[in-house]
Design an enzyme around this catalytic site. Structure first.
Site, PDB file in Angstrom:
ATOM      1  N   ARG A 100       7.565   1.400   7.429  1.00 56.44           N
ATOM      2  CA  ARG A 100       7.466   3.176   8.328  1.00 56.44           C
ATOM      3  C   ARG A 100       8.529   2.175   8.956  1.00 56.44           C
ATOM      4  O   ARG A 100       9.116   3.146  10.443  1.00 56.44           O
ATOM      5  CB  ARG A 100       7.094   3.428   8.614  1.00 56.44           C
ATOM      6  N   HIS A 113      11.428 -22.373  11.319  1.00 54.16           N
ATOM      7  CA  HIS A 113      10.551 -23.368  12.412  1.00 54.16           C
ATOM      8  C   HIS A 113       9.200 -23.536  11.907  1.00 54.16           C
ATOM      9  O   HIS A 113       7.903 -23.682  12.314  1.00 54.16           O
ATOM     10  CB  HIS A 113      10.942 -22.537  13.479  1.00 54.16           C
ATOM     11  N   CYS A 143       2.931  -3.354   4.138  1.00 56.85           N
ATOM     12  CA  CYS A 143       2.314  -1.295   4.732  1.00 56.85           C
ATOM     13  C   CYS A 143       3.366  -0.570   5.697  1.00 56.85           C
ATOM     14  O   CYS A 143       5.005  -0.778   5.438  1.00 56.85           O
ATOM     15  CB  CYS A 143       1.333  -2.124   5.366  1.00 56.85           C
ATOM     16  N   ASP A 153       0.817  -1.119   0.282  1.00 59.86           N
ATOM     17  CA  ASP A 153       0.243   0.308   0.124  1.00 59.86           C
ATOM     18  C   ASP A 153       1.356   1.510  -0.422  1.00 59.86           C
ATOM     19  O   ASP A 153       1.948   1.233  -0.146  1.00 59.86           O
ATOM     20  CB  ASP A 153      -0.440   0.054   1.488  1.00 59.86           C
ATOM     21  N   HIS A 154       0.119   2.055   0.517  1.00 60.20           N
ATOM     22  CA  HIS A 154       1.273   3.581  -0.270  1.00 60.20           C
ATOM     23  C   HIS A 154       2.403   3.563   1.609  1.00 60.20           C
ATOM     24  O   HIS A 154       3.091   3.955   0.952  1.00 60.20           O
ATOM     25  CB  HIS A 154       0.394   5.078   0.567  1.00 60.20           C
ATOM     26  N   ARG A 203       3.876 -28.396  14.732  1.00 60.41           N
ATOM     27  CA  ARG A 203       3.134 -26.816  15.082  1.00 60.41           C
ATOM     28  C   ARG A 203       2.304 -26.370  14.303  1.00 60.41           C
ATOM     29  O   ARG A 203       1.387 -25.802  14.739  1.00 60.41           O
ATOM     30  CB  ARG A 203       4.221 -26.104  15.561  1.00 60.41           C
ATOM     31  N   THR A 242       3.582  -0.651   8.852  1.00 52.11           N
ATOM     32  CA  THR A 242       4.123  -1.544  10.115  1.00 52.11           C
ATOM     33  C   THR A 242       4.863  -2.740   9.561  1.00 52.11           C
ATOM     34  O   THR A 242       4.509  -3.279   9.693  1.00 52.11           O
ATOM     35  CB  THR A 242       3.343  -1.357  11.024  1.00 52.11           C
ATOM     36  N   ARG A 296       9.091 -31.451  15.466  1.00 57.33           N
ATOM     37  CA  ARG A 296       8.440 -30.700  16.735  1.00 57.33           C
ATOM     38  C   ARG A 296       7.675 -29.549  15.780  1.00 57.33           C
ATOM     39  O   ARG A 296       6.811 -28.598  16.087  1.00 57.33           O
ATOM     40  CB  ARG A 296       9.383 -29.785  17.247  1.00 57.33           C
ATOM     41  N   HIS A 297       8.399 -29.275  14.748  1.00 54.95           N
ATOM     42  CA  HIS A 297       7.719 -27.280  13.865  1.00 54.95           C
ATOM     43  C   HIS A 297       6.929 -28.016  12.707  1.00 54.95           C
ATOM     44  O   HIS A 297       5.671 -27.414  13.015  1.00 54.95           O
ATOM     45  CB  HIS A 297       9.386 -27.260  12.835  1.00 54.95           C
ATOM     46  N   ILE A 357       2.237  -4.756  10.080  1.00 52.98           N
ATOM     47  CA  ILE A 357       0.940  -5.607  10.823  1.00 52.98           C
ATOM     48  C   ILE A 357      -0.037  -5.239  10.089  1.00 52.98           C
ATOM     49  O   ILE A 357      -0.274  -6.865   9.942  1.00 52.98           O
ATOM     50  CB  ILE A 357       1.118  -4.476  12.036  1.00 52.98           C
ATOM     51  N   GLY A 358      -0.645  -4.711   9.444  1.00 55.79           N
ATOM     52  CA  GLY A 358      -2.342  -4.930   9.358  1.00 55.79           C
ATOM     53  C   GLY A 358      -2.468  -5.670   8.096  1.00 55.79           C
ATOM     54  O   GLY A 358      -2.683  -6.316   8.131  1.00 55.79           O
TER      55      GLY A 358
END
Length: 150
Positions: free
Chosen positions: A109, A98, A65, A8-9, A137, A67, A133-134, A69-70
């Site tokens: 940013r 993993h 984006c 995105d921007h 999970r 961060t 194990r990985h 996160i979104g």
């Protein structure tokens, strides 16, 4: 290897270096990212990249984006996607080894272009360990996903 790319921007600042790295290193890029700084909604780009990866049309996805996160939250809503927000090289390596992450999310940013390229390089070149194990999970994550996907 095919890479689905979207931004995105907030991610446009990393776009030139990441795209240059991918193309220079022989990756085929399916480009969903914006090329101008117009304000757009990151969920749309996270979804497009994630659906491309989930359908098998791309081997991995990269989403950016402000961060990371979104856009990673949006990508992770698509069944079969394991998107990881990465801001350092250790995490880039670990999430592939993993978690067998198939979508890399970064923040335009929060990290600079040089680090972003190093992260992309490690993410794409690190194989999944195939450790029992990985995998166990990851199977549990998939079971949760299936439980709530209807």
């Amino acid at each position: 290897m095919k890479i689905a790319f979207g931004c995105d921007h907030g991610g446009i600042v990393l776009r030139p270096e990441v795209m240059e790295y991918l193309l220079k290193n022989g990756y085929e890029v399916i480009d969903f990212g914006i090329k101008e700084e117009e304000s757009v909604d990151y969920p749309d780009y996270g979804q497009m990249v994630a659906e491309c990866v989930a359908a098998g049309d791309a081997d991995f996805g990269i989403v950016i984006c402000g961060t990371g996160i979104g856009i990673s939250i949006a990508a992770n809503k698509v069944p079969g996607i394991r998107a990881a927000v990465v801001s350092d090289t250790f995490t880039a390596h670990a999430t592939r080894e993993h978690n067998n992450a198939n979508v890399l999310a970064m923040g335009g940013r929060t990290i600079g272009p040089g680090l972003a390229v190093d992260i992309v390089d490690l993410f794409l070149k690190t194989p999944f360990s195939n450790g029992e194990r990985h995998q166990r999970r990851i199977d549990k994550i998939t079971a949760v996903e299936k439980k709530y996907s209807k």
